[in-house]
Design an enzyme around this catalytic site. Structure first.
Site, PDB file in Angstrom:
ATOM      1  CG  HIS A 535      22.776 -29.428 -41.146  1.00 53.05           C
ATOM      2  ND1 HIS A 535      23.372 -29.428 -42.386  1.00 53.05           N
ATOM      3  CD2 HIS A 535      23.300 -30.491 -40.480  1.00 53.05           C
ATOM      4  CE1 HIS A 535      24.217 -30.446 -42.461  1.00 53.05           C
ATOM      5  NE2 HIS A 535      24.190 -31.109 -41.315  1.00 53.05           N
ATOM      6  CD  GLU A 536      22.980 -31.447 -36.822  1.00 49.66           C
ATOM      7  OE1 GLU A 536      22.725 -32.614 -37.161  1.00 49.66           O
ATOM      8  OE2 GLU A 536      24.099 -30.938 -37.026  1.00 49.66           O
ATOM      9  CD  GLU A 596      26.266 -34.241 -43.018  1.00 53.52           C
ATOM     10  OE1 GLU A 596      25.869 -33.103 -42.668  1.00 53.52           O
ATOM     11  OE2 GLU A 596      26.194 -35.243 -42.285  1.00 53.52           O
ATOM     12  CG  ASP A 600      24.570 -28.003 -45.681  1.00 52.71           C
ATOM     13  OD1 ASP A 600      24.426 -27.975 -44.443  1.00 52.71           O
ATOM     14  OD2 ASP A 600      25.675 -28.171 -46.239  1.00 52.71           O
TER      15      ASP A 600
HETATM   16 ZN   LIG Z   1      24.988 -32.938 -40.931  1.00 50.71          ZN
END
Ligand SMILES: [Zn+2]
Length: 697
Positions: A535-536, A596, A600
């Site tokens: 994710h990061e 975000e 994901d």
């Molecule tokens: Zn995030």
């Protein structure tokens, strides 16, 4: 802790609304990496560790192809009601609660230590003063009186700038914001940053939405401001009048502000100019008096995030009366320090920001609020003690190993991408190779020797800590960028990507179960911490991150055609998440959550690829009757098990760039053919988007 985040673009993995004593802060939460052996040495006060894979959480009556979140978390959700001092409770809250017990133990020992070293004395004295409600109540408003007197002594609007400079120096958010930050277009330079600010509700749109709930929220906010004035000794009728004045000033500020969705675009909040040009935007404001009080170093260039906001300020300085400014500033001074004022102030603050806005039934116990306050104000002094107690060398090594595997998977993924031309793809690979990793805790701990902490002076400690932090931020202007600095404290259960540093950061707090379990199923670990790391990394390539180059500069490295292909893919996610209805007439905001959701969507796929690489065709032992693919998806689903009050869901849908947990899980998985294959889902099932599936990376 002062809210300097305005111009920072760091992207973290989760989010949770936390009520600190004073302000409603959207902190984040979640994520974790590898589990250190750590907890073995931790004090035994807390509950046991949370397993990474929890068979007891599963609702076997649910159909995984119908609603996977319900399947993975259904039993957990019914057996973990929200405690009365929380507005939401999830599996990372369990971890956070355990961290809090460890921190309390450290702080109680520090407060009682007979011959403490300098840092131990500071955190012990700060904590003891914060806990000493009797002294706080006895002092009343006295510690704040000099600030209130300064406001009341203003003779004309010309005096406003000096007073606001003083308030900004103690981190009171009034009128606008001023701090420092890396130049978006030259990440090696730190320049001044000015931005919109000065409002009390969570976001601009709270002042203008016209649905019944929004109207009620404004009415409740005004009532709250009125009650704060009554606590200051103002009569009920007069307090109501003053509250309406505060609301009027804030509404004018909000009107000239940008909304949170627009602010996600770095281009929209980048307007570099000379200091003199900035000052000219609001000529009637006495800037030399302001800077004399704030005391930044000499500077030439500053980024003015929202120039129109300062043009509006010019108009307001001419139109708002001195009496009204005094009322507005008085409320915000008291509001900003409510946590360290007598209990009646913090209770009133909680009544609106905690109870009404988030649905929490009661305030967190004082010790929890004081642990958070020390973490906010002396985070690296407390964090150093936490790390010594909990984080072993093994934790760092394991984390680095997994990060390396996920980065390798991203390289393979980029190699295979078909919608990018070779030239842009090469640049994407260059950026990936330039990403640096920070694990656990800072190499250089912050030096707090200039910060004076006095036992028995809770409010003074808080104010001095704010001044210390404001000064620390301002003194960065004109100096080389410190690439080793951390944006989160070590005990934080979270992780982040910073586009201007082009680095990913995993604090020690998250590197433990349930995110990573040493000796646990490899598949579960990839689904949990692996997804967090992925994710990061993917944030470097989301709608915001992709606009920054390998050196962290806002610099368009995309061909026009490739950028169009990206946007088309991103639009799919905007539409998907924008369609989720959370009830009460509120939908998720597909644009606000795009970054975000992209992270994901891509991150879980990277974790999946890294797991396949590690397995190299081998099978893992079954857990109950679940094979490794199913373990992987349960590992992912279960990190997001969380109960939220309806108030929190509304607040998050309207202000949080992270999707609400249920949609985070189902929204991501319904786009993944690998998921559908693992659970044997038929085309017609809700967890199968089939031809409508979204994929950016
Ligand atoms: Zn995030």
């Amino acid at each position: 802790m002062p809210q300097y985040g305005h111009m920072r673009l760091i992207r973290d993995i989760g989010s949770r609304t936390v009520l600190t004593g004073t302000l409603l802060v959207t902190a984040i939460v979640v994520t974790a990496l590898l589990a250190p052996s750590a907890m073995a040495q931790a004090p035994t006060a807390g509950p046991g560790t949370t397993p990474a894979f929890d068979l007891g959480a599963i609702d076997r009556k649910a159909n995984p192809c119908q609603d996977f979140y319900q399947y993975a978390c259904g039993t957990w959700l019914t057996t973990h009601p929200i405690p009365s001092d929380h507005a939401s409770y999830g599996r990372f809250t369990e971890l956070d609660d355990r961290n809090q017990l460890i921190l309390r133990d450290i702080l109680e020992k520090a407060a009682a230590a007979p011959n403490p070293d300098a840092n131990t004395k500071k955190i012990g004295d700060y904590f003891a003063s914060c806990m000493d409600e009797t002294t706080i109540n006895a002092k009343g408003l006295a510690p704040l009186q000099p600030e209130l007197d300064r406001i009341n002594a203003m003779q004309s609007n010309a005096d406003l700038a000096g007073v606001i400079g003083r308030l900004h120096h103690m981190a009171v958010d009034v009128l606008f914001n001023f701090s420092s930050g890396q130049d978006f277009k030259d990440s090696s330079a730190v320049i001044g940053q000015s931005d919109q600010g000065g409002i009390g509700l969570p976001e601009k749109d709270y002042y203008f939405r016209d649905d019944a709930k929004a109207v009620e929220t404004r009415k409740e906010y005004v009532a709250h401001i009125g009650r704060m004035f009554q606590l200051l000794g103002v009569s009920a009728a007069d307090a109501q009048t003053r509250a309406e004045i505060v609301m009027r000033v804030e509404t004018a500020l909000a009107k000239a502000s940008l909304d949170i969705t627009t602010r996600r675009d770095p281009v929209a909040v980048y307007h570099k100019m000379k200091l003199t040009a900035f000052e000219a935007l609001s000529d009637s404001f006495n800037w030399s008096a302001y800077f004399a009080a704030l005391q930044p170093p000499t500077m030439n260039d500053i980024n003015v995030a929202v120039p129109d906001f300062f043009k509006n300020q010019e108009a307001m300085i001419k139109s708002v009366s001195l009496a009204d400014w005094k009322i507005y500033l008085t409320f915000h001074v008291v509001h900003s320090q409510a946590a360290m004022l007598p209990v009646k102030f913090s209770e009133e603050n909680f009544a609106f920001f905690g109870k009404y806005l988030t649905g929490a039934k009661e305030q967190r116990p004082r010790w929890k609020r004081c642990v958070s306050a020390v973490d906010g104000d002396l985070g690296e002094a407390l964090g150093k003690a936490y790390v010594e107690l909990t984080f072993g060398a093994e934790g760092k090594k394991n984390t680095l190993e997994m990060v390396g595997q996920i980065e390798k998977a991203m390289q393979q993924d980029l190699d295979k991408v078909t919608w990018m031309t070779p030239a842009t793809k090469k640049k994407a690979l260059d950026k990936l190779r330039a990403i640096t990793n920070k694990i656990g805790y800072p190499d250089n701990w912050r030096d707090y020797s200039a910060l004076n902490i006095v036992r028995g002076d809770a409010l003074g400690n808080s104010v001095r800590a704010n001044e210390f932090e404001v000064n620390r931020q301002l003194q960065k202007i004109g100096k080389p960028v410190d690439r080793l600095e951390w944006g989160m404290t070590p005990p934080t259960v979270n992780a982040y990507y910073d586009p201007q540093m082009n680095n990913i950061n995993f604090p020690a707090g998250i590197l433990q179960p349930p995110f990573y379990e040493k000796g646990g199923s490899m598949a579960v670990n990839y689904g949990a911490i692996g997804a967090v790391i992925g994710h990061e990394l993917t944030h470097g390539f989301d709608d915001q991150g992709r606009q920054f180059d390998p050196q962290g500069n806002l610099n368009d490295w995309w061909s026009a055609g490739d950028a169009k292909s990206f946007e088309k893919r991103a639009q799919c996610l905007i539409d998907e998440y924008g369609s989720f209805d959370i009830g009460g007439g509120v939908h998720m905001n597909g644009k606000l959550t795009l970054g975000e959701n992209t992270a994901d969507n891509g991150g879980l796929r990277l974790a999946w690829m890294a797991m396949l690489n590690s397995l190299a065709g081998k099978q893992l032992p079954k857990l109950a009757d679940y094979n490794e693919a199913q373990q992987f998806f349960l590992g992912f689903g279960q990190i997001w098990c969380q109960n939220n009050t309806p108030e929190v869901e509304r607040l998050r849908a309207q202000t949080d760039p992270h999707s609400i947990d249920r949609y985070r899980v189902n929204g991501t998985l319904s786009n993944m053919p690998e998921f559908q294959k693992a659970w044997g889902c038929k085309e017609s099932m809700p967890m199968v988007r089939g031809g409508k599936a979204c994929r950016v990376w």
